[in-house]
Design an enzyme around this catalytic site. Structure first.
Site: not given
Ligand code: MN
Length: 238
Positions: A78, A97, A99, A168
């Site tokens: 990603e 990024h 979660h 996500h």
């Protein structure tokens, strides 16, 4: 290597470990920084759990998220999230990024995140939610695997400090590594506290959030450097 580059790499290593220590990332998630003085390059670890990242693991990428010198190293699938945000946002110097668990419900429940306190004043301007189905159809694996998907996420992020990714996680950006780390820590905390406030207020009750104006004032009054200095020292064993 320049002093500025060495410091940025050290900051990035610290950021990886801090985000793991603070429960923002686990085995997954990643943090990057733009290369000092090179607007079209960014630094990101090879594919590795953030708590394990050292300076040796940091790789350089162009804005297409192609490695400058891969040397056989495995890369995060990603990474396009990072390249496409740096391309679209010249003000952004660091991207995470993750979660982070408490933010996930706000990506799926149709309840917007709102700023509960001064530490997360950046939330008060609104946090958009990215819907991958809008770009890539009804049955994706939810991952931002390509440049076009990264661009669609950067478009939804717009000028904001963060965007949630439905089902996500989230992406968080800032003009420095120290600030992006603090934003991640307090975004997670804000989500947890907001859920608690909504619970004790009860269904349909109004919770008294920061206004957008209070959010801007709170952002201007705190650079989080006291927290960052402490976290960084601990993370680097100093
Ligand atoms: Mn992910």
């Amino acid at each position: 290597m320049s002093d500025a580059l060495a410091t940025t790499i050290e900051d990035l290593v610290a950021a990886n470990r801090i985000l793991a220590e603070q429960g923002v990332v686990d085995g997954y998630g990643h943090v990057s920084a733009r290369v000092p003085g090179k607007t079209d390059r960014y630094l990101l670890s090879r594919s590795l759990a953030p708590a394990s990242v050292t300076g040796e693991d940091i790789m350089e990428f162009d804005l297409d998220s192609s490695p400058v010198d891969q040397r056989g190293r495995q890369m995060y699938l990603e990474r396009f999230i990072h390249g496409e945000i740096y391309r679209k946002r010249p003000d952004v110097q660091a991207v995470v990024h993750h979660h982070s668990p408490s933010v996930i419900p706000f990506g799926i429940a149709g309840v917007p995140l709102q700023a509960v306190y001064h530490m997360s004043g950046f939330v008060a301007g609104g946090i958009p939610v990215y819907e991958i189905r809008d770009k890539d159809g009804p049955a994706t694996d939810m991952l931002i695997r390509t440049g076009p998907l990264g661009r669609s996420l950067a478009d939804v992020l717009g000028v904001k400090p963060a965007a949630l990714m439905r089902g996500h996680g989230a992406v968080v950006v800032a003009p420095s590594v120290s600030l992006v780390v603090a934003r991640c820590v307090y975004l997670e905390m804000n989500a947890r506290l907001q859920m608690q406030a909504m619970q004790i207020a009860g269904p349909g009750a109004k919770v008294n959030y920061l206004t957008p104006e209070e959010g801007v004032a709170a952002v201007d009054s705190n650079d989080f450097l006291r927290a960052w200095d402490l976290w960084r020292k601990k993370a680097l064993g100093q």
